[in-house]
Design a protein around this motif. Sequence first.
Motif, PDB file in Angstrom:
ATOM      1  N   ALA A 122       0.828  -1.207   0.000  1.00 43.41           N
ATOM      2  CA  ALA A 122       0.000   0.000   0.000  1.00 43.41           C
ATOM      3  C   ALA A 122       0.863   1.259   0.000  1.00 43.41           C
ATOM      4  N   ILE A 123       1.935   1.257   0.801  1.00 49.73           N
ATOM      5  CA  ILE A 123       2.796   2.443   0.872  1.00 49.73           C
ATOM      6  C   ILE A 123       3.475   2.699  -0.469  1.00 49.73           C
ATOM      7  N   GLN A 124       3.912   1.626  -1.131  1.00 47.07           N
ATOM      8  CA  GLN A 124       4.573   1.818  -2.429  1.00 47.07           C
ATOM      9  C   GLN A 124       3.604   2.358  -3.470  1.00 47.07           C
ATOM     10  N   LEU A 125       2.371   1.859  -3.481  1.00 50.21           N
ATOM     11  CA  LEU A 125       1.366   2.388  -4.411  1.00 50.21           C
ATOM     12  C   LEU A 125       1.049   3.854  -4.111  1.00 50.21           C
ATOM     13  N   ILE A 126       0.867   4.176  -2.825  1.00 49.66           N
ATOM     14  CA  ILE A 126       0.576   5.557  -2.435  1.00 49.66           C
ATOM     15  C   ILE A 126       1.716   6.477  -2.852  1.00 49.66           C
ATOM     16  N   GLY A 127       2.955   6.021  -2.628  1.00 50.97           N
ATOM     17  CA  GLY A 127       4.114   6.851  -2.943  1.00 50.97           C
ATOM     18  C   GLY A 127       4.259   7.129  -4.426  1.00 50.97           C
ATOM     19  N   PHE A 128       4.160   6.082  -5.237  1.00 56.05           N
ATOM     20  CA  PHE A 128       4.276   6.288  -6.691  1.00 56.05           C
ATOM     21  C   PHE A 128       3.154   7.199  -7.201  1.00 56.05           C
ATOM     22  N   ALA A 129       1.940   6.985  -6.699  1.00 49.53           N
ATOM     23  CA  ALA A 129       0.816   7.809  -7.142  1.00 49.53           C
ATOM     24  C   ALA A 129       1.007   9.259  -6.710  1.00 49.53           C
ATOM     25  N   GLY A 130       1.465   9.468  -5.474  1.00 50.52           N
ATOM     26  CA  GLY A 130       1.686  10.828  -4.985  1.00 50.52           C
ATOM     27  C   GLY A 130       2.774  11.554  -5.747  1.00 50.52           C
ATOM     28  N   MET A 131       3.887  10.851  -6.017  1.00 51.58           N
ATOM     29  CA  MET A 131       4.974  11.470  -6.778  1.00 51.58           C
ATOM     30  C   MET A 131       4.498  11.871  -8.173  1.00 51.58           C
ATOM     31  N   ALA A 132       3.782  10.958  -8.832  1.00 52.31           N
ATOM     32  CA  ALA A 132       3.292  11.256 -10.181  1.00 52.31           C
ATOM     33  C   ALA A 132       2.346  12.451 -10.161  1.00 52.31           C
ATOM     34  N   ALA A 133       1.453  12.483  -9.182  1.00 54.09           N
ATOM     35  CA  ALA A 133       0.466  13.564  -9.120  1.00 54.09           C
ATOM     36  C   ALA A 133       1.126  14.920  -8.906  1.00 54.09           C
ATOM     37  N   PHE A 134       2.073  14.988  -7.987  1.00 56.64           N
ATOM     38  CA  PHE A 134       2.681  16.286  -7.690  1.00 56.64           C
ATOM     39  C   PHE A 134       3.677  16.720  -8.769  1.00 56.64           C
TER      40      PHE A 134
ATOM     41  N   PHE B  68       9.094  14.821  -2.677  1.00 59.59           N
ATOM     42  CA  PHE B  68      10.069  14.129  -1.838  1.00 59.59           C
ATOM     43  C   PHE B  68       9.379  13.384  -0.698  1.00 59.59           C
ATOM     44  N   PHE B  69       8.340  13.989  -0.147  1.00 59.08           N
ATOM     45  CA  PHE B  69       7.597  13.317   0.927  1.00 59.08           C
ATOM     46  C   PHE B  69       7.057  11.981   0.438  1.00 59.08           C
ATOM     47  N   PHE B  70       6.433  11.977  -0.744  1.00 60.11           N
ATOM     48  CA  PHE B  70       5.828  10.739  -1.243  1.00 60.11           C
ATOM     49  C   PHE B  70       6.865   9.775  -1.819  1.00 60.11           C
ATOM     50  N   ALA B  71       8.049  10.266  -2.148  1.00 62.78           N
ATOM     51  CA  ALA B  71       9.125   9.345  -2.511  1.00 62.78           C
ATOM     52  C   ALA B  71       9.545   8.527  -1.295  1.00 62.78           C
ATOM     53  N   ASN B  72       9.653   9.201  -0.147  1.00 62.31           N
ATOM     54  CA  ASN B  72      10.158   8.537   1.054  1.00 62.31           C
ATOM     55  C   ASN B  72       9.057   7.893   1.879  1.00 62.31           C
TER      56      ASN B  72
ATOM     57  N   GLY C 134       6.965   6.028   0.598  1.00 67.00           N
ATOM     58  CA  GLY C 134       6.642   5.360  -0.649  1.00 67.00           C
ATOM     59  C   GLY C 134       7.807   4.539  -1.154  1.00 67.00           C
ATOM     60  N   PRO C 135       8.020   4.520  -2.466  1.00 68.48           N
ATOM     61  CA  PRO C 135       8.925   3.535  -3.071  1.00 68.48           C
ATOM     62  C   PRO C 135      10.395   3.713  -2.726  1.00 68.48           C
ATOM     63  N   ASN C 136      10.853   4.928  -2.399  1.00 69.84           N
ATOM     64  CA  ASN C 136      12.262   5.054  -2.052  1.00 69.84           C
ATOM     65  C   ASN C 136      12.594   4.254  -0.799  1.00 69.84           C
ATOM     66  N   ALA C 137      11.627   4.084   0.097  1.00 68.66           N
ATOM     67  CA  ALA C 137      11.826   3.276   1.299  1.00 68.66           C
ATOM     68  C   ALA C 137      11.471   1.811   1.065  1.00 68.66           C
ATOM     69  N   THR C 138      10.317   1.554   0.450  1.00 67.79           N
ATOM     70  CA  THR C 138       9.860   0.169   0.321  1.00 67.79           C
ATOM     71  C   THR C 138      10.737  -0.653  -0.621  1.00 67.79           C
ATOM     72  N   THR C 139      11.317  -0.017  -1.639  1.00 71.87           N
ATOM     73  CA  THR C 139      12.194  -0.777  -2.537  1.00 71.87           C
ATOM     74  C   THR C 139      13.464  -1.226  -1.817  1.00 71.87           C
ATOM     75  N   PHE C 140      13.832  -0.541  -0.748  1.00 68.06           N
ATOM     76  CA  PHE C 140      14.969  -0.963   0.080  1.00 68.06           C
ATOM     77  C   PHE C 140      14.574  -2.090   1.022  1.00 68.06           C
ATOM     78  N   ILE C 141      13.343  -2.075   1.501  1.00 71.47           N
ATOM     79  CA  ILE C 141      12.906  -3.019   2.529  1.00 71.47           C
ATOM     80  C   ILE C 141      12.547  -4.390   1.952  1.00 71.47           C
ATOM     81  N   VAL C 142      11.737  -4.409   0.923  1.00 67.75           N
ATOM     82  CA  VAL C 142      11.149  -5.667   0.440  1.00 67.75           C
ATOM     83  C   VAL C 142      12.196  -6.677  -0.050  1.00 67.75           C
ATOM     84  N   PRO C 143      13.240  -6.296  -0.813  1.00 70.94           N
ATOM     85  CA  PRO C 143      14.200  -7.309  -1.250  1.00 70.94           C
ATOM     86  C   PRO C 143      14.942  -7.999  -0.110  1.00 70.94           C
ATOM     87  N   ALA C 144      14.950  -7.399   1.068  1.00 73.85           N
ATOM     88  CA  ALA C 144      15.600  -8.026   2.220  1.00 73.85           C
ATOM     89  C   ALA C 144      14.683  -9.004   2.929  1.00 73.85           C
TER      90      ALA C 144
END
Length: 542
Positions: free
Chosen positions: A378-390, A418-422, A424-434
């Motif tokens: 959910a956070i990754q979807l929210i982040g990508f959508a927020g970044m695109a919108a702004f 930047f808020f929705f990057a962090n 959102g996907p800037n954080a979750t892409t670091f977390i999920v592969p681990a």
Amino acid sequence: MATQQLQVLSALDAAKTQWYHFTAIAVAGMGFFTDAYDLFCISLVTKLLGRIYYTDASSPNPGSLPPNVAAAVNGVALCGTLAGQLFFGWLGDKLGRKSVYGMTLMLMVLCSVGSGLSFGHTPTSVMATLCFLRFWLGFGIGGDYPLSATIMSEYASKKTRGAFIAAVFAMQGFGILAGGIVTLGLSAAFRHAFPAPAYQVNPAASTVPQADYVWRIILMLGAAPAVLTYYWRLKMPETARYTALVARDAKKASLDMSKVLQTEIEAEPEKLEDMARRRGGNGNGSYGLFSSAFAKRHGLHLLGTATAWFLVDVAYYSQNLFQKDMFSSIGWIPKARTMDALEEVFKISRAQTLIALCGTVPGYWFTVFLIDVIGRFAIQLIGFAGMAAFMLGLAVPYHHWTTAGNHVGFVVMYALTFFFANFGPNATTFIVPAEIFPARLRSTCHGISAAAGKAGAIIGAFGFLYAAQSPDPAHVDAGYRPGIGVQKTLFLLAACNVLGFFVTFLVPESKGKSLEEMSGEAGGEEEGNSGSANAVQGDQMV
């Protein structure tokens, strides 16, 4: 088949938050603090480098590095980071997380200091030395990504694992903020101590000789936080999951975690041997990274984590490394010819510090507090959508934002990206592969995903430099090639975020599940319903 799990791993999954969790966050987090400081502080001093080494009496544009030099200085550390992520990610699975952890930090310390001491008789030789050292600095930084994420994921309980890994990564925000504050303080101090001569016709006259110390001190200070945590990295025990599931030493895993958790844990070597037999009998798992079995079980997952990270980093690093160009394009930062060198550095760092404080840092901590509540997906979807919108909100009425009096609105919108990057996907892409790959391949797969992200960052660093230039030759600064303009560049970055939104559907949700559940190791075998141990063993790649 009934789930089979070692007691030491079950104890880690169920552990309440203890002091060792905070110690691990601090040790791993200070590495990311250093990573962010080192990677992003270069954007604060590139104008100063241009003033010192590439401005002469005939220059109409003080502070501009030639395009090839600017691209190299900004992007070479990212190239090193990509290489380091692949190499140290693989090495972390071969030698162990702890064994490699100290190497990366020492490399970062030496190269941070060396970058500030870059030498040469000509501007070209100084930049060449700086680029060489920043490549190896990036190489060390690259190792920190898979190792820090893997160590934190393997230490944490399944209920709080997302928050703890996110807290490690959130230190990146403080590193970016610290870079701005340090630059702000140094430029102010040097301006006060060494006032520049009044600006006249010659732009070189606005650069005092002492300005050369500013960028060197900024780069060298990146070694300080790394030095402070070096001892504690060496004191950390190897993770139990590596020791038990990869090194196959149940006794050592239980002894290490008994000390950490302050409780008695049974070694269970017989259970570990039984689990190894179920996985094919070789103790290293039942399939390799380049096998069809891995492709069947985790191929789409790896594609999803790598592609999402690639797409978010194209946008994120473009924004971070070239904020100063964005701010200049809307007139928030005055033209270089209207101020002296240290004043320009002061205003650039003030702008970036404000963005970090209002948008970047809060976004990270929203992720920390909410990731184990609403989940990674959910956070990754929210982040990508927020970044695109702004970004579209900046791009569509771009000429409105560049009109005098509308700068505040632009900065607020820009901070929200930047808020929705962090958050959102800037954080979750670091977390999920681990979290979703087998223990013996976890660091390697995280390194591959992170390296894909850095490939996106490199495109952002090199591509944005040219793409964001004005398409109108009348508005192109001396030495720069015409590009498509900032507005169209923002449209391209928004498109990257839209693609990232859909790629997210390739990645599974890992909230509340153990690492072994996500990877298929929970039952002692990774075949699940897809085939027998013998069939998979025959498919293993050496």
